[in-house]
Design an enzyme around this catalytic site. Structure first.
Site, PDB file in Angstrom:
ATOM      1  N   LYS A 232      36.437  -4.111   4.807  1.00 48.33           N
ATOM      2  CA  LYS A 232      34.795  -4.219   4.487  1.00 48.33           C
ATOM      3  C   LYS A 232      34.467  -5.615   4.150  1.00 48.33           C
ATOM      4  CE  LYS A 232      30.750  -1.829   3.112  1.00 48.33           C
ATOM      5  NZ  LYS A 232      30.330  -0.664   2.123  1.00 48.33           N
TER       6      LYS A 232
ATOM      7  N   SER B 263      27.370   2.553   4.730  1.00 51.39           N
ATOM      8  CA  SER B 263      27.045   0.995   4.861  1.00 51.39           C
ATOM      9  C   SER B 263      28.607   0.593   5.550  1.00 51.39           C
ATOM     10  CB  SER B 263      26.764   0.350   3.685  1.00 51.39           C
ATOM     11  OG  SER B 263      27.618   0.405   2.814  1.00 51.39           O
TER      12      SER B 263
ATOM     13  N   SER C  45      28.631   5.552   1.513  1.00 53.26           N
ATOM     14  CA  SER C  45      28.929   4.486   2.616  1.00 53.26           C
ATOM     15  C   SER C  45      30.369   4.509   3.071  1.00 53.26           C
ATOM     16  CB  SER C  45      28.647   3.225   1.792  1.00 53.26           C
ATOM     17  OG  SER C  45      27.142   3.100   1.632  1.00 53.26           O
TER      18      SER C  45
END
Lengths: 93, 479
Positions: free
Chosen positions: B73, B154, B178
């Site tokens: 990420k 997210s 997330s």
């Protein structure tokens, strides 16, 4: 109802909102603050605030001097620099 | 999809070389149309890592994740590799150090393909707040195959990339759901460890009392492989826990020796749609087959969790994001005075949702409102934690849906509160700091994946993974 002074809040956050955005965010914030207001229904008299889930004392470590970064590395991401410094507009008269 | 264990077997048996495996994934990632990577690392830059990994296989000295191509990420600082948090304000930022989590993975032989797209500063539940545009879910609604669906957020780029099969696994972060919610919407596994398990050192901060790194993978076993690598004490993170880490792979194929009990909170299921209710019924049936006790439990604080979260997380974010001022790194807008630079930089650099969260946070922390909102929410957070502790006196695990809905259309949910509701089942666990895993359980009527969430007690990741793996084998989602 809430009494959000959006201009004051954005000033504190160092954000600039034009009139259109100020209206939009004021409405949005009011809705969200009204939505979270249900917490007022809960009796928290005598409840201690929870800052840190483990509630252990923060782990402290010795503050020892180590050479991890060079000046060059630290300045490599600077948007503006001069010699070995970050460059900003003049701040003293 | 081959598992990490299977890939390592192929590599050690010389059925494939580390370089061939990497190239295969790199090509797929490069050709992907789903926008799940913000940045792909130039293969030349990875060459020495690939060669070293191959050497270790040749010498039969391979490490835990040797030669495994991973996505990361774009919230983890990676030395010499752009790290943007999917924000304009960090568009050109190149960290000079490696985060604890990514350093651990590299140390275990993993090779990074690149940085996965995510919501800006991890604030969002659909990956639509990214400065680099939305990520597309590889799954399609069977009735509307031309519609692009969100992957959740997210960590949407991570979940989409794993589901599409363009990286073996990805590392996400979870503040209020997330990792778990995008895993559910993309039909993959997502694990959020106990707060304090994986160091936050080098992770771009959102809400420091909640942020936690964890794996997004194709299987529970793969998640255990990754957790073995990234869980560890770090003196550079003052909230890092120094408890002894288990081997999370150890009990993965074993049944439980003693009778265990799983609680299903009836208050979570009050308003769920029939697709979601079906997943819980299905899981219940499989738990019974596994000779696991299932009981109904009821929380008293669930309806307050989202409110608590949407005070505390923005408050912490407004404080954490004060550092973006255009002076030392990141984007700088022009201005005549220093203050003008701060204001213009932040106004131009942050996107709409991040701006909203900073404003909420600033408001609830400002003089006159601090006690009514911030302090109040911290007190309610304690009640939520105690509510979980009360339930855990009677059960070993808790089972809930992961998200209230399947993947939705890009651009469909425009109202912030509607978007925030996506995290209704994941946020309570985050506030309590407990470990939780989402595993895919089945398909909706529109043939979209749905997930269930298993929640464990503090630092009980080993048994949580064991249960998730047993259930995964019963549910047979990937077969």
């Amino acid at each position: 109802m809430t009494d959000i002074n959006i201009k004051k809040v954005s000033y504190l956050a160092k954000l600039k909102l034009n009139d259109e955005k100020a209206t939009k965010y004021e409405k949005s914030l009011s809705e969200i603050i009204n939505w979270v207001d249900n917490l007022k229904k809960l009796d928290t008299e005598g409840t201690k605030p929870l800052h840190n889930i483990t509630e252990k004392n923060t782990n402290l470590r010795e503050d020892t001097v180590k050479k991890n970064n060079s000046t060059e590395e630290i300045l490599s991401n600077a948007p503006e620099k001069a010699q070995n410094f970050f460059r900003v507009p003049k701040v003293v008269e | 999809m081959l598992s990490i264990r299977e890939l390592k077997k192929k590599l050690s048996e010389k059925k494939i070389s580390v370089s061939e495996l990497f190239d295969e994934f790199y090509k797929k990632a490069k050709d992907s149309q789903l926008n799940s990577f913000n940045y792909l690392i130039d293969p030349e830059k990875n060459k020495h890592l690939i060669n070293e990994s191959q050497l270790r296989y040749n010498n039969k000295k391979e490490e835990l994740l040797d030669g495994i191509p991973l996505g990361i990420k774009d919230l983890f600082c990676t030395k010499g590799i752009p790290t943007t948090a999917s924000s304009k304000i960090l568009e050109n930022f190149i960290p000079q150090y490696e985060s604890f989590v990514t350093a651990s993975l590299l140390n275990d032989g993993a090779i990074f393909l690149g940085k996965n797209n995510c919501d800006e500063f991890a604030m969002g539940s659909s990956n639509e707040t990214s400065f680099f545009g939305p990520v597309i879910n590889p799954w399609k609604d069977s009735n509307k195959t031309n519609e692009n669906l969100v992957p959740g957020g997210s960590s949407g780029g991570s979940a989409s990339a794993v589901a599409e099969g363009i990286c073996v696994a990805s590392i996400g972060t979870d503040t209020g759901g997330s990792i778990r919610q995008p895993a559910s919407l993309c039909g993959v596994v997502g694990l959020k460890p106990t707060f304090g398990s994986c160091s936050r050192w080098g992770v771009v901060a959102f809400a420091s009392s909640l942020d936690q790194a964890g794996p997004i993978t194709n299987s529970v076993e793969d998640a255990a492989f990754i957790l073995n690598s990234i869980s560890g004490y770090d003196k550079n993170d003052s909230t890092s826990s120094d408890h002894k880490r288990d081997n999370y792979l150890e009990n993965i194929d074993k049944k439980f020796d003693n009778k265990i009990t799983v609680g299903i909170p009836s208050d979570y299921l009050k308003d769920v749609n029939s697709d979601i209710a079906e997943q819980i019924d299905l899981a219940k049936k499989h738990l019974a087959k596994l000779n696991i006790n299932v009981i109904d439990v009821e929380f008293t604080t669930t309806e307050y969790a989202l409110s608590t979260y949407y005070i505390l997380a923005p408050a912490e974010a407004s404080s954490n994001l004060a550092r973006y001022d255009g002076i030392r790194y990141g984007y700088r807008a022009q201005g005549e005075t220093l203050d003008d630079i701060y204001i213009n930089t932040r106004t131009e650099g942050f996107g709409e949702e991040v701006t909203r969260r900073i404003l909420i946070g600033t408001y609830v922390l400002s003089a006159g409102y601090y006690d009514a909102y911030y302090r109040k929410a911290q007190k309610v957070r304690r009640l939520i934690k105690e509510d979980f502790q009360r339930i855990y006196r009677d059960v070993d695990f808790i089972l809930t849906p992961t998200a209230p809905n399947e993947a939705f259309k890009v651009g469909e949910k425009l109202d912030p509160i509607t978007m925030y509701m996506n995290d209704i089942f994941t946020v309570p666990t985050s506030l309590a700091g407990l470990p939780a895993i989402s595993i895919p359980s089945g398909l909706s009527k529109n043939n979209l994946p749905l997930g269930i969430q298993l929640i464990g007690n503090y630092f009980q990741e080993q048994s949580l993974i064991q249960l998730a793996s047993l259930l995964e084998k019963e549910l047979k989602f990937n077969d």
